[in-house]
Design a protein around this motif. Structure first.
Motif, PDB file in Angstrom:
ATOM      1  N   LEU A  84     -68.437  45.428  36.220  1.00  0.00           N
ATOM      2  CA  LEU A  84     -67.169  44.796  36.556  1.00  0.00           C
ATOM      3  C   LEU A  84     -66.964  43.519  35.756  1.00  0.00           C
ATOM      4  CD1 LEU A  84     -64.625  44.408  38.342  1.00  0.00           C
ATOM      5  CD2 LEU A  84     -66.110  43.247  40.008  1.00  0.00           C
ATOM      6  N   ARG A  85     -67.983  42.681  35.678  1.00  0.00           N
ATOM      7  CA  ARG A  85     -67.872  41.418  34.938  1.00  0.00           C
ATOM      8  C   ARG A  85     -67.532  41.667  33.473  1.00  0.00           C
ATOM      9  NH1 ARG A  85     -72.668  37.308  35.612  1.00  0.00           N
ATOM     10  NH2 ARG A  85     -71.057  35.819  34.991  1.00  0.00           N
ATOM     11  N   GLU A  86     -68.169  42.654  32.880  1.00  0.00           N
ATOM     12  CA  GLU A  86     -67.901  42.963  31.472  1.00  0.00           C
ATOM     13  C   GLU A  86     -66.469  43.425  31.293  1.00  0.00           C
ATOM     14  OE1 GLU A  86     -68.481  43.165  27.482  1.00  0.00           O
ATOM     15  OE2 GLU A  86     -69.822  42.306  29.003  1.00  0.00           O
ATOM     16  N   TYR A  87     -65.951  44.199  32.262  1.00  0.00           N
ATOM     17  CA  TYR A  87     -64.589  44.729  32.155  1.00  0.00           C
ATOM     18  C   TYR A  87     -63.547  43.621  32.269  1.00  0.00           C
ATOM     19  CZ  TYR A  87     -60.399  47.469  33.106  1.00  0.00           C
ATOM     20  OH  TYR A  87     -59.126  47.992  33.048  1.00  0.00           O
ATOM     21  N   ILE A  88     -63.730  42.705  33.207  1.00  0.00           N
ATOM     22  CA  ILE A  88     -62.678  41.707  33.460  1.00  0.00           C
ATOM     23  C   ILE A  88     -62.881  40.423  32.654  1.00  0.00           C
ATOM     24  CG2 ILE A  88     -62.120  42.571  35.754  1.00  0.00           C
ATOM     25  CD1 ILE A  88     -64.103  39.401  35.510  1.00  0.00           C
ATOM     26  N   GLU A 108     -68.562  38.360  47.458  1.00  0.00           N
ATOM     27  CA  GLU A 108     -69.519  39.316  46.879  1.00  0.00           C
ATOM     28  C   GLU A 108     -70.341  38.645  45.774  1.00  0.00           C
ATOM     29  OE1 GLU A 108     -70.236  42.188  47.993  1.00  0.00           O
ATOM     30  OE2 GLU A 108     -68.528  42.811  49.219  1.00  0.00           O
ATOM     31  N   TYR A 109     -69.682  37.842  44.952  1.00  0.00           N
ATOM     32  CA  TYR A 109     -70.397  37.111  43.893  1.00  0.00           C
ATOM     33  C   TYR A 109     -71.436  36.171  44.508  1.00  0.00           C
ATOM     34  CZ  TYR A 109     -67.646  38.353  39.706  1.00  0.00           C
ATOM     35  OH  TYR A 109     -67.086  39.000  38.624  1.00  0.00           O
ATOM     36  N   LYS A 110     -71.043  35.476  45.590  1.00  0.00           N
ATOM     37  CA  LYS A 110     -71.938  34.507  46.220  1.00  0.00           C
ATOM     38  C   LYS A 110     -73.173  35.186  46.794  1.00  0.00           C
ATOM     39  CE  LYS A 110     -71.918  30.699  49.566  1.00  0.00           C
ATOM     40  NZ  LYS A 110     -71.088  29.933  50.535  1.00  0.00           N
ATOM     41  N   LEU A 111     -73.005  36.382  47.366  1.00  0.00           N
ATOM     42  CA  LEU A 111     -74.144  37.119  47.902  1.00  0.00           C
ATOM     43  C   LEU A 111     -75.175  37.424  46.818  1.00  0.00           C
ATOM     44  CD1 LEU A 111     -72.403  39.662  50.326  1.00  0.00           C
ATOM     45  CD2 LEU A 111     -73.902  37.751  50.968  1.00  0.00           C
ATOM     46  N   LEU A 112     -74.704  37.524  45.565  1.00  0.00           N
ATOM     47  CA  LEU A 112     -75.593  37.823  44.442  1.00  0.00           C
ATOM     48  C   LEU A 112     -76.032  36.560  43.709  1.00  0.00           C
ATOM     49  CD1 LEU A 112     -73.727  40.950  43.015  1.00  0.00           C
ATOM     50  CD2 LEU A 112     -75.761  40.906  44.483  1.00  0.00           C
ATOM     51  N   GLY A 113     -75.652  35.403  44.246  1.00  0.00           N
ATOM     52  CA  GLY A 113     -76.036  34.140  43.611  1.00  0.00           C
ATOM     53  C   GLY A 113     -75.188  33.782  42.411  1.00  0.00           C
ATOM     54  N   HIS A 114     -73.994  34.346  42.330  1.00  0.00           N
ATOM     55  CA  HIS A 114     -73.089  34.056  41.215  1.00  0.00           C
ATOM     56  C   HIS A 114     -71.760  33.531  41.772  1.00  0.00           C
ATOM     57  CE1 HIS A 114     -75.525  36.057  38.115  1.00  0.00           C
ATOM     58  NE2 HIS A 114     -75.808  36.952  39.051  1.00  0.00           N
ATOM     59  N   GLY A 115     -70.929  33.085  40.845  1.00  0.00           N
ATOM     60  CA  GLY A 115     -69.578  32.776  41.287  1.00  0.00           C
ATOM     61  C   GLY A 115     -69.063  31.484  40.714  1.00  0.00           C
ATOM     62  N   PRO A 116     -67.778  31.270  40.948  1.00  0.00           N
ATOM     63  CA  PRO A 116     -66.853  32.201  41.592  1.00  0.00           C
ATOM     64  C   PRO A 116     -66.343  33.252  40.619  1.00  0.00           C
ATOM     65  CG  PRO A 116     -65.687  30.215  40.990  1.00  0.00           C
ATOM     66  CD  PRO A 116     -67.136  29.988  40.624  1.00  0.00           C
ATOM     67  N   PHE A 117     -65.603  34.226  41.144  1.00  0.00           N
ATOM     68  CA  PHE A 117     -65.023  35.280  40.312  1.00  0.00           C
ATOM     69  C   PHE A 117     -64.171  34.690  39.191  1.00  0.00           C
ATOM     70  CE2 PHE A 117     -61.357  38.109  39.527  1.00  0.00           C
ATOM     71  CZ  PHE A 117     -62.000  39.271  39.131  1.00  0.00           C
ATOM     72  N   SER A 118     -63.453  33.608  39.495  1.00  0.00           N
ATOM     73  CA  SER A 118     -62.533  33.014  38.516  1.00  0.00           C
ATOM     74  C   SER A 118     -63.243  32.480  37.278  1.00  0.00           C
ATOM     75  CB  SER A 118     -61.736  31.874  39.166  1.00  0.00           C
ATOM     76  OG  SER A 118     -62.600  30.889  39.694  1.00  0.00           O
ATOM     77  N   SER A 119     -64.565  32.269  37.363  1.00  0.00           N
ATOM     78  CA  SER A 119     -65.301  31.762  36.205  1.00  0.00           C
ATOM     79  C   SER A 119     -65.426  32.810  35.106  1.00  0.00           C
ATOM     80  CB  SER A 119     -66.689  31.290  36.626  1.00  0.00           C
ATOM     81  OG  SER A 119     -67.473  32.375  37.113  1.00  0.00           O
ATOM     82  N   ASP A 120     -65.174  34.088  35.430  1.00  0.00           N
ATOM     83  CA  ASP A 120     -65.294  35.159  34.436  1.00  0.00           C
ATOM     84  C   ASP A 120     -63.959  35.521  33.771  1.00  0.00           C
ATOM     85  OD1 ASP A 120     -68.032  35.557  34.679  1.00  0.00           O
ATOM     86  OD2 ASP A 120     -67.813  36.962  36.337  1.00  0.00           O
TER      87      ASP A 120
END
Length: 252
Positions: A84-88, A108-120
């Motif tokens: 998903l990250r690669e696509y968006i 969902e990003y936070k559960l994986l230790g990443h984020g926020p979505f807007s950073s991608d």
């Protein structure tokens, strides 16, 4: 409000979820994305069902129809995360009622230790905000906008992330066709101007590209429906003809 450069890559995104609140443990169960480049659908779509590891609330299930049994063998969010990250990555993302979807994706990003979505991504366009500016006081749901712009959603008996993304892409193109700005001067000029008084030329009408589903896609869709039929121990709601279509064909 200034429209984005039409040369940018845009991704129209929608999600389906187990409920309404990620703070109480609701999860994403489906992500659908369609790509626009130069205001044209490319066919480079992204669509995944996701095992949320929990049941959907009754109200949410009535909206999307995706049962726990159907989702049980689907990948978990962690398994589709990098794809998903690669696509968006770097895209301008178009969402209807963006805070809802972004709240779930951020969770969902936070559960994986990443984020926020807007950073991608490079930014977000919320078509609900745009529609409210253009049509204040009117209904501005996706269904209402489809009706307003003459976009057929007759096949939409339930919400589905990919289908809703495809409809939203058509709505976005219709909303923004031929405009460089939403701040239109009604003083009689045929061109718009920005805040510094520089005249902006109107864009020509964009050609709408319609892509029919391939035989492989239709076969895959049929397999999904067969699985839902099995879970429902009968005919799933996706195959059912809407009541109004059979009992009251003359009603809009």
């Amino acid at each position: 409000m200034r429209l984005q450069n039409t040369g940018d890559r845009m991704v129209v995104l929608d999600t389906e979820t187990t409920g309404l609140n990620p703070r109480t443990g609701d999860r994403v169960i489906e992500i659908g994305c369609v790509e626009l480049i130069n205001r044209r659908l490319t066919g480079n779509n992204f669509h995944r069902y996701i095992n949320p590891e929990r049941d959907s609330e009754e109200g949410a299930l009535a909206v999307h129809g995706l049962t726990t049994a159907f989702l049980s063998d689907k990948p978990k969010f962690a398994e589709i995360f990098e794809e998903l990250r690669e696509y968006i990555r770097g895209a301008q993302v178009i969402i209807h009622n963006a805070p809802f979807d972004l709240g779930f994706l951020d969770a969902e990003y936070k559960l994986l230790g990443h984020g926020p979505f807007s950073s991608d991504i490079s930014g977000v366009i919320d078509t609900l905000v745009q529609a409210k500016e253009m049509y204040p006081g009117k209904r501005n749901s996706l269904d209402a906008l489809c009706d307003r712009y003459g976009i057929s959603n007759a096949h939409r008996t339930l919400h589905g992330a990919l289908l809703d993304s495809e409809l939203l892409a058509e709505v976005y193109l219709a909303m923004t066709r031929g405009q460089n700005s939403f701040s239109i001067d009604h003083g009689g000029s045929h061109n718009d101007a920005d805040s510094e008084g520089v005249t902006l030329e109107l864009l020509p009408l964009a050609e709408i590209t319609v892509r029919a589903a391939s035989a492989e896609e239709l076969a895959e869709h049929e397999l999904v429906l067969n699985g839902l039929d099995k879970d429902a121990k009968g005919t799933c709601i996706w195959r059912q003809v809407p009541v109004e279509a059979t009992e009251n064909p003359a009603q809009n």
